[in-house]
Design a protein around this motif. Structure first.
Motif, PDB file in Angstrom:
ATOM      1  N   TRP A 243      37.864   2.216  -0.263  1.00  0.00           N
ATOM      2  CA  TRP A 243      38.072   2.380   1.169  1.00  0.00           C
ATOM      3  C   TRP A 243      39.172   3.408   1.421  1.00  0.00           C
ATOM      4  CZ3 TRP A 243      41.874   2.009   4.819  1.00  0.00           C
ATOM      5  CH2 TRP A 243      41.455   2.033   6.150  1.00  0.00           C
ATOM      6  N   GLY A 244      40.233   3.343   0.635  1.00  0.00           N
ATOM      7  CA  GLY A 244      41.338   4.293   0.776  1.00  0.00           C
ATOM      8  C   GLY A 244      40.903   5.723   0.533  1.00  0.00           C
ATOM      9  N   LEU A 245      40.043   5.925  -0.479  1.00  0.00           N
ATOM     10  CA  LEU A 245      39.521   7.276  -0.736  1.00  0.00           C
ATOM     11  C   LEU A 245      38.716   7.781   0.465  1.00  0.00           C
ATOM     12  CD1 LEU A 245      38.305   6.952  -4.442  1.00  0.00           C
ATOM     13  CD2 LEU A 245      40.278   8.243  -3.611  1.00  0.00           C
ATOM     14  N   ALA A 246      37.844   6.926   0.992  1.00  0.00           N
ATOM     15  CA  ALA A 246      37.026   7.324   2.146  1.00  0.00           C
ATOM     16  C   ALA A 246      37.906   7.554   3.372  1.00  0.00           C
ATOM     17  CB  ALA A 246      35.973   6.247   2.436  1.00  0.00           C
ATOM     18  N   HIS A 247      38.888   6.719   3.557  1.00  0.00           N
ATOM     19  CA  HIS A 247      39.801   6.853   4.695  1.00  0.00           C
ATOM     20  C   HIS A 247      40.591   8.154   4.604  1.00  0.00           C
ATOM     21  CE1 HIS A 247      42.438   5.718   7.943  1.00  0.00           C
ATOM     22  NE2 HIS A 247      43.501   5.813   7.155  1.00  0.00           N
ATOM     23  N   ARG A 248      41.079   8.457   3.400  1.00  0.00           N
ATOM     24  CA  ARG A 248      41.829   9.694   3.203  1.00  0.00           C
ATOM     25  C   ARG A 248      40.952  10.898   3.544  1.00  0.00           C
ATOM     26  NH1 ARG A 248      46.433  11.544   0.937  1.00  0.00           N
ATOM     27  NH2 ARG A 248      47.070   9.447   0.428  1.00  0.00           N
ATOM     28  N   LYS A 249      39.693  10.885   3.081  1.00  0.00           N
ATOM     29  CA  LYS A 249      38.774  11.984   3.393  1.00  0.00           C
ATOM     30  C   LYS A 249      38.578  12.118   4.894  1.00  0.00           C
ATOM     31  CE  LYS A 249      35.670  12.519  -0.512  1.00  0.00           C
ATOM     32  NZ  LYS A 249      34.296  12.292  -1.000  1.00  0.00           N
ATOM     33  N   LYS A 250      38.409  10.978   5.563  1.00  0.00           N
ATOM     34  CA  LYS A 250      38.154  10.984   6.999  1.00  0.00           C
ATOM     35  C   LYS A 250      39.346  11.532   7.784  1.00  0.00           C
ATOM     36  CE  LYS A 250      35.909   8.145  10.393  1.00  0.00           C
ATOM     37  NZ  LYS A 250      34.615   8.780  10.280  1.00  0.00           N
ATOM     38  N   ILE A 251      40.556  11.099   7.436  1.00  0.00           N
ATOM     39  CA  ILE A 251      41.706  11.551   8.215  1.00  0.00           C
ATOM     40  C   ILE A 251      42.158  12.953   7.817  1.00  0.00           C
ATOM     41  CG2 ILE A 251      42.514   9.220   8.717  1.00  0.00           C
ATOM     42  CD1 ILE A 251      44.687   9.580   6.601  1.00  0.00           C
ATOM     43  N   MET A 252      41.828  13.380   6.586  1.00  0.00           N
ATOM     44  CA  MET A 252      42.196  14.732   6.150  1.00  0.00           C
ATOM     45  C   MET A 252      41.119  15.743   6.512  1.00  0.00           C
ATOM     46  SD  MET A 252      45.094  14.439   4.806  1.00  0.00           S
ATOM     47  CE  MET A 252      45.995  14.685   3.318  1.00  0.00           C
ATOM     48  N   GLY A 253      39.966  15.233   6.964  1.00  0.00           N
ATOM     49  CA  GLY A 253      38.892  16.118   7.383  1.00  0.00           C
ATOM     50  C   GLY A 253      38.186  16.802   6.228  1.00  0.00           C
ATOM     51  N   LYS A 254      38.202  16.152   5.064  1.00  0.00           N
ATOM     52  CA  LYS A 254      37.534  16.765   3.901  1.00  0.00           C
ATOM     53  C   LYS A 254      36.324  15.976   3.508  1.00  0.00           C
ATOM     54  CE  LYS A 254      41.757  18.719   2.080  1.00  0.00           C
ATOM     55  NZ  LYS A 254      42.668  18.829   0.986  1.00  0.00           N
TER      56      LYS A 254
END
Length: 112
Positions: free
Chosen positions: A101-112
């Motif tokens: 979840w953290g990996l997906a969240h990081r992608k979502k908030i970093m826009g990558k």
């Protein structure tokens, strides 16, 4: 229906889990111990940013919740190792899911 603490009765188990794992460090400490027994300084190195005082406090709390054990060996000077219990290991799926979840969240908030 609310319990005495004002929490819906069906949410008590979630509250108990969150209280056992609350804070910034507990899951990181458990993650460190999931790879094997560790001494205090080893955990400290694997959990960057944690102070010795906080680590000591969190280890005692995790031990009190039966998630880790503290093993003292009769050596000079005494050797102390911490290990995760079977009860603590039961959190592996939760930690894995938080990781993903953290990996997906990081992608979502970093826009990558």
């Amino acid at each position: 229906m609310l319990s005495k603490g004002g929490c819906p009765k069906n949410a008590l188990s979630i509250r108990d889990a969150l209280e056992a794992l609350e804070g910034r460090w507990k899951l990181l400490i458990l993650f460190s111990l999931s790879t094997g027994n560790k001494r205090f300084k080893q955990i400290s190195k694997e959990v960057p940013g944690i102070t010795d005082k906080t680590l000591s406090k969190e280890l005692k709390n995790l031990e009190g919740n039966k998630l880790i054990t503290r093993n003292v060996y009769d050596t000079f000077p005494p050797t102390v190792e911490y290990s995760i219990t079977a009860h603590g290991k039961s959190l592996e799926k939760v930690m894995d899911e938080l990781h993903y979840w953290g990996l997906a969240h990081r992608k979502k908030i970093m826009g990558k």
